[in-house]
Write a protein that holds these residues in place. Structure first.
Motif, short mmCIF file in Angstrom:
data_model
loop_
_atom_site.label_atom_id
_atom_site.label_comp_id
_atom_site.label_asym_id
_atom_site.label_seq_id
_atom_site.Cartn_x
_atom_site.Cartn_y
_atom_site.Cartn_z
N TYR A 155 36.15 20.39 21.52
CA TYR A 155 35.50 21.69 21.22
C TYR A 155 36.52 22.70 20.67
CZ TYR A 155 31.41 19.85 23.63
OH TYR A 155 30.33 19.09 23.98
N ARG A 156 37.50 22.17 19.92
CA ARG A 156 38.60 23.00 19.44
C ARG A 156 38.17 24.18 18.59
NH1 ARG A 156 41.07 18.39 15.59
NH2 ARG A 156 40.52 17.12 17.37
N GLU A 157 36.98 24.08 17.95
CA GLU A 157 36.58 25.18 17.06
C GLU A 157 36.13 26.42 17.82
OE1 GLU A 157 35.26 22.09 15.84
OE2 GLU A 157 36.70 21.95 14.18
N ARG A 158 35.78 26.26 19.09
CA ARG A 158 35.35 27.43 19.87
C ARG A 158 36.55 28.36 20.00
NH1 ARG A 158 31.67 24.28 19.30
NH2 ARG A 158 29.65 24.45 20.30
N GLN A 173 40.89 27.58 20.76
CA GLN A 173 41.79 27.43 19.61
C GLN A 173 43.27 27.36 20.02
OE1 GLN A 173 42.55 27.35 16.12
NE2 GLN A 173 40.72 26.09 16.41
N ARG A 226 31.51 15.02 15.50
CA ARG A 226 30.93 16.32 15.91
C ARG A 226 29.42 16.21 16.09
NH1 ARG A 226 34.90 18.14 12.34
NH2 ARG A 226 36.36 19.59 13.29
#
Ligand code: HEM
Length: 363
Positions: free
Chosen positions: A264-267, A271, A340
Motif C-alpha cells: 500500500y506504498r501509494e497511501r 510513503q 494492485r
C-alpha cells in the motif's frame, strides 16, 4: 567562514596532508603508486566515518518509541545520503585500478600483515547495519577481530552488542498500527486476496484455448510451486521453521508490516516508511556491489594469491557476497507482492486514516 577562520586550519590540512607515509620510501626504495594506494584507503576511511555518523543518528532517532513523520523524513534523507556515498566508493575502485598489478608488486610485501580486513570502521558499519556475528565467514577458524588492536576490538564488540539498524527496524515494523484497524485485518484480507488470485490464475490456465493438455499440466504445476511458497508465509509454524533453519530472520509480525507497507506504498502515510525500507534494501545492494567490485579488483591485482591479511583472497571475498547480506528478508518480500488489481480494497475509513488527513485528526 568568519574572519578568524582560516581554510587550512578549519580542515586541519596540515595533519591531513602529512598523514601519507609510503613504507617503500621509508625503506629507501620509493614506489610511485604507494601514495595512490594510501590516499585511496584514507579517503575510504573518511567516507566510512561519514557513513557511521549517518547510521548513528538514524539509530538514535529510530530507537524512540514514537518516531514523528518529520523525523522519519530526516532518517530517509540520511540513508539516501549513505547510498550516494556507497556509489562513490564503488567508483573509486576505477582509480585504484589505474595502478597495474606489477606496480602493486613493488610494495605489496611491505604491507603484510596489514589488510582492509583490519578496517575497524568497515566492521562497525557491518555490525551497526545488522550483520550478525554468527553469519560471518571465518578463515583459519579465527574470529574476524583477532588481528585487530585491543582498542578496535572493544569498539567492534560494542557495535555487535548494541541494537543494530536491522533490530531497530524490526521493532519499528512490529509497532506498525495499521495491521489491524477497526474491521480491517490486513493479514486475513491479504491471504484471502492471494487465494482468490491463485484460483483465478488456475481457471485462466485451465480454460486457455491455445494451451495443449501437457502445457496446462506443466503450468498448473508451476502455479502450485509458487502457491506453496505463499503457504509458508501464511503458516506461522512453517515460518518459524524457516527462521530456525536460518532462511528467514525478520520476525513474523515485522514481515507482515513490511508487506503492508510495500503493497500500500501509494497511501500518503506509507510513503516515507516505503522509502525507508527501499533505502535499506539499496544500502545492502550497494554494499554487495562494492564487495563484488572489490573482489574483481583483487582478482585483477593478485590473481589467486593469498591476501596480505592471510585469507584466500578473492575466493573468500566472493563468498561474502551472499553470506554477508543484511536486509535480505526485505528484498525477498517482493516474491509476495500481488498485482494492485488483486489487492484487497481498503474500507473508506481506513483509506482516510492512511491519507494526509491522519495527521490533522491527531492534532
Ligand atoms: C590493490 C588494492 C587492493 C587489494 C589487492 C585488496 C585485497 C584484499 C584482500 C585479499 C582482502 C581479503 C583479506 C586478506 O586476506 O587480506 C581484502 C579485504 C578487504 N579490503 Fe581490500 N584490497 C585492495 C584495496 C582495498 C581498498 C581501496 C579498500 C578500501 C577501504 C579495501 C577494503 C577492504 C575491506 C573492508 C576488506 C574486508 C572485506 C571483508 O572481510 O568482507 N581494500 N582486500
Amino acid at each position: 567562514m568568519s574572519a578568524n577562520t582560516y581554510y587550512g586550519d578549519y580542515l586541519r590540512l596540515t595533519q591531513l596532508l602529512s598523514a601519507q607515509h609510503p613504507r617503500s620510501a621509508e625503506l629507501g626504495r620509493p614506489a610511485h603508486e604507494e601514495t595512490l594506494f594510501i590516499i585511496t584507503h584514507q579517503v575510504y576511511e573518511l567516507w566510512f566515518k561519514q557513513i557511521l555518523h549517518e547510521i548513528d543518528s538514524v539509530l538514535l532517532t529510530l530507537q524512540q518509541d514514537f518516531v514523528k513523520d518529520t523525523e522519519l523524513n530526516i532518517v530517509v534523507g540520511r540513508l539516501e545520503r549513505v547510498i550516494e556515498i556507497e556509489k562513490l566508493l564503488i567508483q573509486q575502485i576505477d582509480i585504484m585500478e589505474t595502478m597495474t598489478p606489477l606496480d602493486f608488486l613493488e610494495f605489496r610485501d611491505l604491507l603484510v600483515p596489514a589488510s582492509g580486513f583490519q578496517s575497524f570502521q568497515f566492521r562497525m558499519i557491518e555490525n551497526k547495519l545488522g550483520l550478525p556475528a554468527n553469519k560471518r565467514l571465518t578463515y583459519h577458524q579465527s574470529h574476524y577481530t583477532q588481528s585487530l588492536s585491543a582498542e578496535h576490538r572493544e569498539m567492534i564488540a560494542a557495535s555487535e552488542n548494541n541494537p543494530s539498524l536491522f533490530n531497530i527496524i524490526e521493532r519499528w515494523l512490529e509497532r506498525t498500527p495499521f495491521l489491524k484497524f477497526g474491521d480491517f485485518d490486513f493479514w486475513r484480507d491479504y491471504s484471502d486476496a492471494v487465494k482468490r488470485m491463485f484460483a483465478a490464475d488456475r481457471e485462466r490456465i485451465q480454460q486457455h484455448p491455445a494451451l495443449s493438455p501437457q502445457d496446462i499440466e506443466q503450468r498448473l504445476r508451476q502455479l502450485e510451486n509458487t502457491e506453496s511458497t505463499f503457504t509458508t508465509l501464511f503458516d506461522p509454524e512453517a515460518y518459524a521453521s524457516s527462521q530456525a533453519e536460518g532462511k528467514r530472520r525478520l520476525s513474523y509480525q515485522a514481515t507482515q508490516a513490511a508487506l503492508l507497507i510495500l503493497l500500500y506504498r501509494e497511501r500518503p502515510i506509507l510513503q516515507m516508511p516505503y522509502r525507508l525500507l527501499t533505502s535499506l534494501m539499496t544500502i545492502d545492494e550497494q554494499l554487495t556491489n562494492w564487495r563484488y567490485r572489490h573482489a574483481l579488483m583483487v582478482q585483477h591485482m593478485i590473481g589467486t594469491k593469498q591476501g596480505t591479511g592471510g585469507s584466500t583472497g578473492s575466493e573468500y571475498l566472493l563468498r561474502t557476497l551472499d553470506a554477508h547480506r543484511i536486509f535480505h528478508d526485505l528484498i525477498q518480500l517482493t516474491t509476495f507482492l500481488i498485482p494492485r488489481s488483486s489487492l484487497p480494497e481498503l474500507p473508506p475509513e481506513i483509506d482516510l486514516q492512511l491519507g494526509f488527513a491522519y495527521q490533522g485528526s491527531q492534532a
